[in-house]
Design a protein around this motif. Structure first.
Motif, mmCIF file in Angstrom:
data_model
loop_
_atom_site.group_PDB
_atom_site.id
_atom_site.type_symbol
_atom_site.label_atom_id
_atom_site.label_comp_id
_atom_site.label_asym_id
_atom_site.label_seq_id
_atom_site.Cartn_x
_atom_site.Cartn_y
_atom_site.Cartn_z
ATOM 1 N N ARG A 134 12.582 36.462 75.549
ATOM 2 C CA ARG A 134 13.171 35.882 74.324
ATOM 3 C C ARG A 134 12.882 36.754 73.093
ATOM 4 O O ARG A 134 12.588 36.253 72.018
ATOM 5 N N TYR A 135 12.917 38.076 73.306
ATOM 6 C CA TYR A 135 12.687 39.012 72.210
ATOM 7 C C TYR A 135 13.963 39.779 71.868
ATOM 8 O O TYR A 135 13.894 40.877 71.328
ATOM 9 N N SER A 136 15.140 39.197 72.202
ATOM 10 C CA SER A 136 16.377 39.957 72.052
ATOM 11 C C SER A 136 16.593 40.517 70.651
ATOM 12 O O SER A 136 17.196 41.566 70.473
ATOM 13 N N MET A 137 16.080 39.812 69.664
ATOM 14 C CA MET A 137 16.352 40.230 68.284
ATOM 15 C C MET A 137 15.531 41.448 67.843
ATOM 16 O O MET A 137 15.807 42.045 66.812
ATOM 17 N N ILE A 138 14.517 41.790 68.632
ATOM 18 C CA ILE A 138 13.658 42.902 68.221
ATOM 19 C C ILE A 138 14.455 44.197 68.090
ATOM 20 O O ILE A 138 14.288 44.962 67.135
ATOM 21 N N GLY A 139 15.387 44.427 69.032
ATOM 22 C CA GLY A 139 16.208 45.637 68.974
ATOM 23 C C GLY A 139 16.974 45.712 67.661
ATOM 24 O O GLY A 139 17.048 46.770 67.025
ATOM 25 N N ASP A 140 17.511 44.568 67.270
ATOM 26 C CA ASP A 140 18.272 44.506 66.029
ATOM 27 C C ASP A 140 17.388 44.818 64.822
ATOM 28 O O ASP A 140 17.747 45.620 63.961
ATOM 29 N N GLY A 141 16.225 44.176 64.778
ATOM 30 C CA GLY A 141 15.293 44.398 63.682
ATOM 31 C C GLY A 141 14.903 45.868 63.584
ATOM 32 O O GLY A 141 14.938 46.468 62.498
#
Lengths: 272, 236
Positions: free
Chosen positions: A39-46
């Motif tokens: 559930r760390y999908s947003m890390i790439g975006d950040g």
């Protein structure tokens, strides 16, 4: 079609793009499986937004972009994980904060120095023309390092992804492996960003993993399937982009979307 | 020496005491059940035994040649795990991680041990099935097999029967009893299910912010607190 490929391979810059792109796609898809499941999908975006800011600053200071962007992104990855674990800012809020904050810093730097121009557009949406020889060498070297580390730590990464508490209780340093995943992601994001663009790079991480999970049921098969999908979509995207002069990053993402929809459909049919 | 020895242990969380003055020990071959209401500090104590949380006062020793990283742990399932794409074999094999050390890959003996545990729990035929397609009871067995792989002596089970129907619950309890008796593993189990606990355990630890009772099951059933707690459950 084979003729077109031969024609493509006669341009050195396209050969570079293909080699770097395939390696980065592989790295991104492998790491993506763990990131999505944790559930760390947003890390790439950040991280990609931070990378954008770093590139803008590097451009303003007139130094090689990767030498600034890689360390900055690694530090940002470190901070993001820390914030996820033990702070009052919850994980998704911290990521959103970092995203828009970094974007603002990047845009500010650009407007104070060079002003908005095609270079800036390239940072945002990617371009295969933007890589120098040094960039290519460093990209190839680093992505091979990422791949080797991933294979060496495969069993540990699986255990930490599946059940962090259990891994910790039986003496595995979960925090170290979380950090390793974030670090490898940071490097991958920066390497892929030039080609895919800051706004599109995170799809390279998420899509292949999600598509593979529609159909594959074992961790190893998910990993292998995601890696193959990622490379196939990349090659299809770049071919389409060459034929119809469309932006490379966007073409690859569209290929990923189509693949995801196909796999989702197959899953639905199988369920019946 | 005991496997686990708890001396004057107190746990605090953000400055406030959640569990105070624990004194108990677990001997080899025992079956200890930790009971108590929600918020009584059961999970905190489990974290303490596993060294995931340090006590603010006192200490927990492990003795008799038991190393902390050789404790087999059956955690409560997380939502993310229920639809995790992994085969049963992959999940159980990850229990052998503590024997891996700095080596990158598993040895043949690790893989043989996995097969042995799968046979013991009667889930050998599930070996290449996907974890997310199993029933709740089957998933619990898989995680129990993983815990067995990780442990030499001691199994720590955190609410193993949560969400299982009565038949599966009974089967799982029987299995745990069998592991205790035949495999000679020491069991420490946290449970809401007081009846199951009293039926199978050899010792009871009753928590309620502090240690309310510790001793043999037979004494617990006769004690005032034991009768009250079991009685309350039966009224439900």
């Amino acid at each position: 079609m084979i003729n077109t490929f031969q024609q493509m391979l006669s341009y050195p810059f396209l050969v570079n793009a293909l080699v770097v792109g395939i390696l980065v796609s592989l790295c991104a898809s492998l790491l993506g499986v763990s990131l999505v499941l944790k559930r760390y999908s947003m890390i790439g975006d950040g991280l990609s937004h931070v990378g954008f800011a770093a590139l803008a600053v590097a451009y303003a200071m007139n130094v090689a972009p990767l030498t600034v962007a890689i360390p900055v992104c690694v530090i940002a990855a470190f901070l993001l994980l820390r914030m996820n674990e033990n702070s009052k800012l919850k994980g998704d809020a911290a990521t959103a904060l970092l995203c828009s904050g970094a974007l603002a810093v990047g845009v500010m730097t650009i407007s104070l120095t060079t002003g908005m121009n095609t270079d800036v557009c390239n940072y945002m949406f990617g371009s295969i023309l933007s890589m120098s020889k040094f960039d290519v060498q460093i990209s190839i070297g680093l992505s091979i390092v990422v791949l080797i580390l991933y294979v060496l730590f495969y069993n540990k990464i699986f255990a930490v992804t599946f059940d962090e508490t259990f891994a910790k209780a039986t003496g595995t340093h979960s925090d170290f492996y979380n950090m390793l995943i974030a670090l490898l992601t940071a490097v991958t994001v920066v390497l892929g960003m030039r080609m895919m663009g800051a706004l599109l790079i995170s799809s390279l991480i998420i899509f292949p993993a999600l598509s593979a999970m529609r159909i594959c049921k074992h961790f190893r098969s998910v990993i292998i399937c995601a890696a193959i999908l990622s490379v196939v979509c990349f090659v299809v995207g770049i071919y389409f982009s060459y034929m119809h002069s469309t932006p490379t990053g966007a073409s690859i993402v569209i290929a990923d979307i189509i693949m995801f929809l196909l796999f989702a459909m197959v899953e639905k049919i199988k369920e019946r | 020496m005991s496997l686990i020895n708890c001396e004057n242990v107190t746990f605090t969380y953000e400055g406030s005491i959640v569990l105070a003055d624990l004194n108990f020990c677990v001997e080899r071959g025992e079956y200890l059940c930790i009971v108590g209401e929600n918020g009584a500090g059961k999970s905190t104590l489990i974290k303490g035994i596993l060294r995931l949380k340090n006590p603010s006062k006192g200490s927990i020793f492990t003795g008799d040649g038991l190393k902390t990283k050789q404790i087999g742990y059956l955690p409560q399932q997380t939502i993310a795990q229920r639809d995790f794409p992994a085969s049963v074999y992959e999940v159980v094999l990850s229990g052998k991680l503590n024997s891996l050390g700095i080596l990158p890959f598993y040895k043949r003996t690790d893989k043989e041990d996995v097969i042995r545990q799968l046979k013991l729990l009667g889930i050998e035929d599930l070996k290449s099935r996907s974890y997310r397609e199993l029933s709740g009871g089957q998933q619990q067995r898989v995680l129990l097999a993983r815990a067995l792989c990780a442990s030499k002596e001691l199994l720590v089970l955190d609410e193993p029967v949560t969400g299982l129907d009565p038949i599966m619950t009974g089967e799982l309890y029987d299995l745990i009893k069998k592991i205790n008796k035949e495999e000679k593993r020491t069991i420490v189990m946290v449970s809401h299910d007081i009846k199951g606990a009293v039926m199978y355990a050899s010792h009871i630890l009753h928590l309620g912010k502090t240690q309310l009772f510790f001793g043999k099951k037979e004494d617990y059933v006769q004690s005032e607190i034991g009768m009250r707690f079991i009685g309350v459950e039966e009224d439900d």
